[in-house]
Motif scaffolding. Structure first.
Motif, short mmCIF file in Angstrom:
data_model
loop_
_atom_site.label_atom_id
_atom_site.label_comp_id
_atom_site.label_asym_id
_atom_site.label_seq_id
_atom_site.Cartn_x
_atom_site.Cartn_y
_atom_site.Cartn_z
N GLY A 129 28.60 -72.52 35.98
CA GLY A 129 27.60 -73.62 36.13
C GLY A 129 26.64 -73.38 34.92
O GLY A 129 25.85 -74.19 34.80
N GLU A 130 26.25 -71.98 34.38
CA GLU A 130 25.31 -72.05 33.78
C GLU A 130 25.71 -72.44 32.23
O GLU A 130 27.00 -72.30 32.14
CB GLU A 130 25.01 -70.28 33.89
N PRO A 131 24.80 -72.85 31.64
CA PRO A 131 25.01 -73.19 29.97
C PRO A 131 25.60 -72.16 29.31
O PRO A 131 25.00 -70.86 29.39
CB PRO A 131 23.76 -73.56 29.68
N THR A 132 26.59 -72.26 28.62
CA THR A 132 27.01 -70.99 27.62
C THR A 132 27.04 -71.83 26.32
O THR A 132 28.07 -72.66 25.93
CB THR A 132 28.55 -70.78 28.13
N GLY A 133 26.12 -71.56 25.37
CA GLY A 133 25.83 -72.25 24.07
C GLY A 133 25.84 -73.72 24.29
O GLY A 133 25.04 -74.18 25.29
N VAL A 182 36.88 -71.55 31.63
CA VAL A 182 36.98 -73.05 31.43
C VAL A 182 35.71 -73.50 31.00
O VAL A 182 34.73 -73.46 31.98
CB VAL A 182 37.58 -73.76 32.69
N LEU A 183 35.47 -74.21 29.76
CA LEU A 183 34.37 -74.73 29.56
C LEU A 183 34.43 -76.18 29.31
O LEU A 183 35.42 -76.80 28.97
CB LEU A 183 33.81 -74.25 28.04
N LYS A 184 33.31 -76.83 29.76
CA LYS A 184 33.05 -78.31 29.44
C LYS A 184 31.92 -78.60 28.67
O LYS A 184 31.02 -78.04 28.71
CB LYS A 184 32.83 -78.99 31.10
N SER A 185 31.91 -79.71 27.72
CA SER A 185 31.19 -80.05 26.77
C SER A 185 29.72 -80.17 27.46
O SER A 185 29.75 -81.06 28.52
CB SER A 185 31.39 -81.14 25.74
N ALA A 186 28.64 -79.84 26.90
CA ALA A 186 27.48 -80.13 27.81
C ALA A 186 27.24 -81.70 27.17
O ALA A 186 27.23 -82.17 26.08
CB ALA A 186 26.32 -79.31 27.25
N GLU A 203 30.20 -73.53 31.68
CA GLU A 203 31.28 -72.96 32.19
C GLU A 203 31.47 -73.66 33.80
O GLU A 203 30.84 -73.66 34.61
CB GLU A 203 31.13 -71.39 32.53
N VAL A 204 33.08 -74.11 33.75
CA VAL A 204 33.33 -74.71 35.17
C VAL A 204 34.42 -74.08 35.86
O VAL A 204 34.40 -74.59 37.02
CB VAL A 204 33.67 -76.34 35.01
N GLY A 205 34.60 -73.02 35.28
CA GLY A 205 35.75 -72.28 35.92
C GLY A 205 36.14 -70.84 35.37
O GLY A 205 35.59 -70.74 34.17
N ARG A 206 36.85 -70.12 36.13
CA ARG A 206 37.31 -68.82 35.39
C ARG A 206 38.49 -68.16 35.99
O ARG A 206 38.81 -68.40 37.14
CB ARG A 206 36.11 -67.73 35.81
#
Length: 121
Positions: A94-98, A111-115, A102-105
């Motif tokens: 749930g923390e921003p990554t760039g 698994v990343l979701k566009s902000a 991140e929504v899962g691992r």
């Protein structure tokens, strides 16, 4: 045991110079320079077998560039940067990554979701 790895193809005694891996989810075979260590689900291939490699119908073969010889300064710097990146603690879910969240691992995969861009009203 020989320090030189051999081609994974049956009855081939040539030294391996490429490593073949598969990404089943994408129907992709990836052929790149010889991996630094043996992976159980990868295949080491000699130059001849790597050149003749074909993939099943509907699959894509990605051939990464191969340059024989000792690693260059850029290679060593890239390796050092990769080690530094791997040593950093992973952000919590749930923390921003760039520019993504991140929504899962699963294992080492994320698994990343566009902000969503901030929209002012």
């Amino acid at each position: 045991m020989s320090p030189v790895r051999s081609c994974s193809r049956t009855a081939c005694r040539q030294p391996a110079v490429f490593t073949l891996t598969y990404v089943y989810a994408d129907s992709t075979a990836v052929l790149g320079p010889l991996a630094t260590y043996v992976e159980p689900h990868c295949y080491d291939l000699c130059a001849e077998h790597a050149e003749r490699l074909t993939a099943p119908r509907g699959w894509e073969v990605v051939r990464l560039p191969y340059e024989p010889g000792a690693p260059s300064g850029d290679d060593l710097e890239a390796l050092a940067n990769a080690v530094r990146e791997a040593a950093r603690p992973a952000p919590a879910a749930g923390e921003p990554t760039g520019q993504a969240v991140e929504v899962g691992r699963r294992g080492h995969l994320r698994v990343l979701k566009s902000a969503q861009p901030n929209r002012e009203r």
